[in-house]
Scaffold this motif. Sequence first.
Motif, PDB file in Angstrom:
ATOM      1  N   GLY A 199       0.618  -1.275  -0.205  1.00  0.00           N
ATOM      2  CA  GLY A 199      -0.016   0.283  -0.068  1.00  0.00           C
ATOM      3  C   GLY A 199       0.389   1.074  -0.270  1.00  0.00           C
ATOM      4  O   GLY A 199       0.428   2.511  -0.261  1.00  0.00           O
ATOM      5  N   GLY A 200       2.399   1.671   0.474  1.00  0.00           N
ATOM      6  CA  GLY A 200       2.845   2.247   0.096  1.00  0.00           C
ATOM      7  C   GLY A 200       3.389   3.137  -0.367  1.00  0.00           C
ATOM      8  O   GLY A 200       3.245   2.256  -2.125  1.00  0.00           O
ATOM      9  N   VAL A 255      -3.650  -7.879   0.668  1.00  0.00           N
ATOM     10  CA  VAL A 255      -4.710  -6.378   1.015  1.00  0.00           C
ATOM     11  C   VAL A 255      -3.688  -5.636  -0.091  1.00  0.00           C
ATOM     12  O   VAL A 255      -2.815  -5.155   0.489  1.00  0.00           O
ATOM     13  CB  VAL A 255      -3.943  -6.156   2.714  1.00  0.00           C
ATOM     14  CG1 VAL A 255      -5.458  -5.479   3.100  1.00  0.00           C
ATOM     15  CG2 VAL A 255      -4.454  -7.587   3.303  1.00  0.00           C
ATOM     16  N   GLU A 282       8.041   2.745  18.458  1.00  0.00           N
ATOM     17  CA  GLU A 282       7.992   3.227  17.033  1.00  0.00           C
ATOM     18  C   GLU A 282       8.928   4.416  16.348  1.00  0.00           C
ATOM     19  O   GLU A 282       8.646   4.862  16.822  1.00  0.00           O
ATOM     20  CB  GLU A 282       6.954   2.596  15.732  1.00  0.00           C
ATOM     21  CG  GLU A 282       6.005   3.011  14.713  1.00  0.00           C
ATOM     22  CD  GLU A 282       6.844   2.181  14.079  1.00  0.00           C
ATOM     23  OE1 GLU A 282       7.731   0.882  14.363  1.00  0.00           O
ATOM     24  OE2 GLU A 282       6.619   2.249  12.852  1.00  0.00           O
ATOM     25  N   LYS A 283       9.273   4.490  15.686  1.00  0.00           N
ATOM     26  CA  LYS A 283       9.992   6.093  14.904  1.00  0.00           C
ATOM     27  C   LYS A 283      10.498   7.083  16.020  1.00  0.00           C
ATOM     28  O   LYS A 283      10.244   7.724  15.845  1.00  0.00           O
ATOM     29  CB  LYS A 283       9.610   6.075  13.691  1.00  0.00           C
ATOM     30  CG  LYS A 283       9.173   5.485  12.823  1.00  0.00           C
ATOM     31  CD  LYS A 283       8.573   6.068  11.766  1.00  0.00           C
ATOM     32  CE  LYS A 283       8.269   4.927  10.255  1.00  0.00           C
ATOM     33  NZ  LYS A 283       7.250   4.043  10.383  1.00  0.00           N
ATOM     34  N   ASN A 293      12.789  -3.751  14.440  1.00  0.00           N
ATOM     35  CA  ASN A 293      12.035  -4.261  14.044  1.00  0.00           C
ATOM     36  C   ASN A 293      11.421  -4.777  12.010  1.00  0.00           C
ATOM     37  O   ASN A 293      11.558  -3.109  11.645  1.00  0.00           O
ATOM     38  CB  ASN A 293      10.667  -3.260  14.270  1.00  0.00           C
ATOM     39  CG  ASN A 293       9.590  -4.080  13.990  1.00  0.00           C
ATOM     40  OD1 ASN A 293       8.964  -5.490  13.576  1.00  0.00           O
ATOM     41  ND2 ASN A 293       8.102  -3.330  13.502  1.00  0.00           N
ATOM     42  N   ASP A 326       1.825  -0.763  14.386  1.00  0.00           N
ATOM     43  CA  ASP A 326       3.307  -0.529  15.227  1.00  0.00           C
ATOM     44  C   ASP A 326       3.394   0.279  15.811  1.00  0.00           C
ATOM     45  O   ASP A 326       2.854   0.146  17.420  1.00  0.00           O
ATOM     46  CB  ASP A 326       4.394   0.096  14.482  1.00  0.00           C
ATOM     47  CG  ASP A 326       4.590  -0.789  13.250  1.00  0.00           C
ATOM     48  OD1 ASP A 326       4.682  -1.381  13.181  1.00  0.00           O
ATOM     49  OD2 ASP A 326       3.928  -0.091  11.999  1.00  0.00           O
TER      50      ASP A 326
HETATM   51  N1  GDD Z   1      -2.403  -2.487   2.100  1.00  0.00           N
HETATM   52  C1  GDD Z   1      -2.295  -1.999   2.222  1.00  0.00           C
HETATM   53  N2  GDD Z   1      -2.634  -0.456   3.360  1.00  0.00           N
HETATM   54  N3  GDD Z   1      -1.432  -2.133   2.911  1.00  0.00           N
HETATM   55  C2  GDD Z   1       0.249  -0.526   3.561  1.00  0.00           C
HETATM   56  C3  GDD Z   1      -1.536   0.384   3.838  1.00  0.00           C
HETATM   57  C4  GDD Z   1      -1.998   0.439   3.595  1.00  0.00           C
HETATM   58  O1  GDD Z   1      -3.010   1.234   4.289  1.00  0.00           O
HETATM   59  N4  GDD Z   1       0.191   1.080   3.862  1.00  0.00           N
HETATM   60  C5  GDD Z   1       1.261   0.673   4.146  1.00  0.00           C
HETATM   61  N5  GDD Z   1       0.975  -0.504   3.645  1.00  0.00           N
HETATM   62  C6  GDD Z   1       2.143  -1.280   3.136  1.00  0.00           C
HETATM   63  C7  GDD Z   1       3.505  -0.956   2.777  1.00  0.00           C
HETATM   64  O2  GDD Z   1       3.257  -0.718   1.476  1.00  0.00           O
HETATM   65  C8  GDD Z   1       4.380  -2.298   2.982  1.00  0.00           C
HETATM   66  O3  GDD Z   1       4.375  -2.792   2.457  1.00  0.00           O
HETATM   67  C9  GDD Z   1       3.939  -1.809   4.712  1.00  0.00           C
HETATM   68  O4  GDD Z   1       2.674  -2.408   4.442  1.00  0.00           O
HETATM   69  C10 GDD Z   1       4.660  -1.434   5.933  1.00  0.00           C
HETATM   70  O5  GDD Z   1       4.310   0.141   5.524  1.00  0.00           O
HETATM   71  P1  GDD Z   1       5.355   0.789   5.635  1.00  0.00           P
HETATM   72  O6  GDD Z   1       4.251   2.485   5.050  1.00  0.00           O
HETATM   73  O7  GDD Z   1       6.374   0.821   4.747  1.00  0.00           O
HETATM   74  O8  GDD Z   1       5.783   1.128   7.310  1.00  0.00           O
HETATM   75  P2  GDD Z   1       7.416   1.922   6.939  1.00  0.00           P
HETATM   76  O9  GDD Z   1       8.293   0.797   7.038  1.00  0.00           O
HETATM   77  O10 GDD Z   1       6.976   3.224   7.713  1.00  0.00           O
HETATM   78  O11 GDD Z   1       6.770   0.888   9.121  1.00  0.00           O
HETATM   79  C11 GDD Z   1       6.954  -0.262   9.362  1.00  0.00           C
HETATM   80  O12 GDD Z   1       8.475  -1.386   8.671  1.00  0.00           O
HETATM   81  C12 GDD Z   1      10.028  -0.947   9.364  1.00  0.00           C
HETATM   82  C13 GDD Z   1      10.523  -1.831   8.763  1.00  0.00           C
HETATM   83  O13 GDD Z   1      10.790  -1.497   6.607  1.00  0.00           O
HETATM   84  C14 GDD Z   1       7.284  -0.382  10.608  1.00  0.00           C
HETATM   85  O14 GDD Z   1       6.745  -2.110  11.311  1.00  0.00           O
HETATM   86  C15 GDD Z   1       8.475  -0.216  11.587  1.00  0.00           C
HETATM   87  O15 GDD Z   1       8.440  -0.549  12.774  1.00  0.00           O
HETATM   88  C16 GDD Z   1       9.191  -0.915  10.776  1.00  0.00           C
HETATM   89  O16 GDD Z   1      10.361  -0.943  11.091  1.00  0.00           O
END
Ligand code: GDD
Length: 358
Positions: free
Chosen positions: A9-10, A56, A178-179, A197, A257
């Motif tokens: 989703g990102g 998803v 988280e962050k 994480n 998270d």
């Molecule tokens: N379906 C869906 N819908 N997927 C989503 C959504 C949404 O609204 N938002 C995010 N995702 C997916 C992203 O595509 C990615 O694959 C995953 O969920 C994590 O989302 P990120 O937005 O990339 O999170 P982050 O990078 O800020 O943080 C997470 O990942 C880190 C490691 O890469 C957290 O879990 C952190 O704690 C972790 O360190």
Amino acid sequence: NLIPVIMSGGVGSRLWPVSRKTHPKPFMPLPDGENLIRKTFIRAVSLDDVVEVLTVTNDELFFKTEDEYLRAECAQVDLSFILEPFGRNTAAAVAVAALQVSETYGLDAQMLVLAADHLIRDQSAFTEAVRRARVLAAEGWLVTFGIRPEYPETGFGYIESDGGLPLGGGFKVHRFVEKPDLATAQSYMSAGNYYWNSGMFCFRVGTLLEELRIHASEVLEAVRATMDCSRLSETDGHRCLRLDAKNFAKVPDISIDYALMERSSRVATVPCNIGWSDIGSWSAMSELTPMDACGNRCEGEVVVHEARNNYVQSAGRLTALVGVEDLVVVDTPDAILIAHKDKVQDVKHIVSQLKRSG
Ligand code: GDD
Ligand code: MG
């Protein structure tokens, strides 16, 4: 049963101009000709006991995602999809997947939540980590996968181990943050008992729903209401649940998270060394391309003269570098990025500026 759930989703705005809204980071071509979504899918189906892979993602990305999966030619698993009208963050995505899995497989089924845009170089170490995680998941833990931190990244979650309570193959998390800000991340690095994480989670569906009910009931209830009004259909032989926009808009926009991992006392970690990278920026991306004697990493047709430590990705036309250092140059048909290596995290500001100016 183990149900891998791929969350996609990102937007990956730090990887502009290659990563775009309709062509986000999981679909970006990698130097080996693969992409992250297909690698994630293959990684998921290679695990033991997998009968179905649930994805998803946004409704608009359905066909694109399906194409990638079919190209991977792993015919033996069922594919199902939960299609979002818009992103409502990861707590919603995990909750909706858990409710769906519990309906089909019951509360004892195990889920493995995977991000669609990560790279894991060591599949056998990953498979082993998942095995250890499943043992803890069966005991009622929400299992995270801990990575030894390499630098004080502020975009990740941090897991504190207090040395106590070792569980077979892992440990109970003392604290999940988280962050954190940079100073805090730096203090975690020097403390030495913290892990990153990795953003993957393994749990029994019943545990997850119970913990959501305790710590994030607004998310769970709003997601339940959404599912009651959503349409289940078959597209290309795959089960697709299209989420009702009106109800889904009411789900709190919060990540799993913050909503759960920081709050629950049933979080455990399996430390692992699996060659993990979240390919978060051009700097991480550049490491997939070999370096020449002058420190340059070049993809496509590139000529350099007295240039050092640059990363160049050129698609379709010739790019030449003369006398420059420490640059990231990414050329695409309609946009070119030129950034200093130390500033690659700020590429996301270009995307916000473009969004503002329409
Ligand atoms: N379906 C869906 N819908 N997927 C989503 C959504 C949404 O609204 N938002 C995010 N995702 C997916 C992203 O595509 C990615 O694959 C995953 O969920 C994590 O989302 P990120 O937005 O990339 O999170 P982050 O990078 O800020 O943080 C997470 O990942 C880190 C490691 O890469 C957290 O879990 C952190 O704690 C972790 O360190
Ligand atoms: Mg991420």
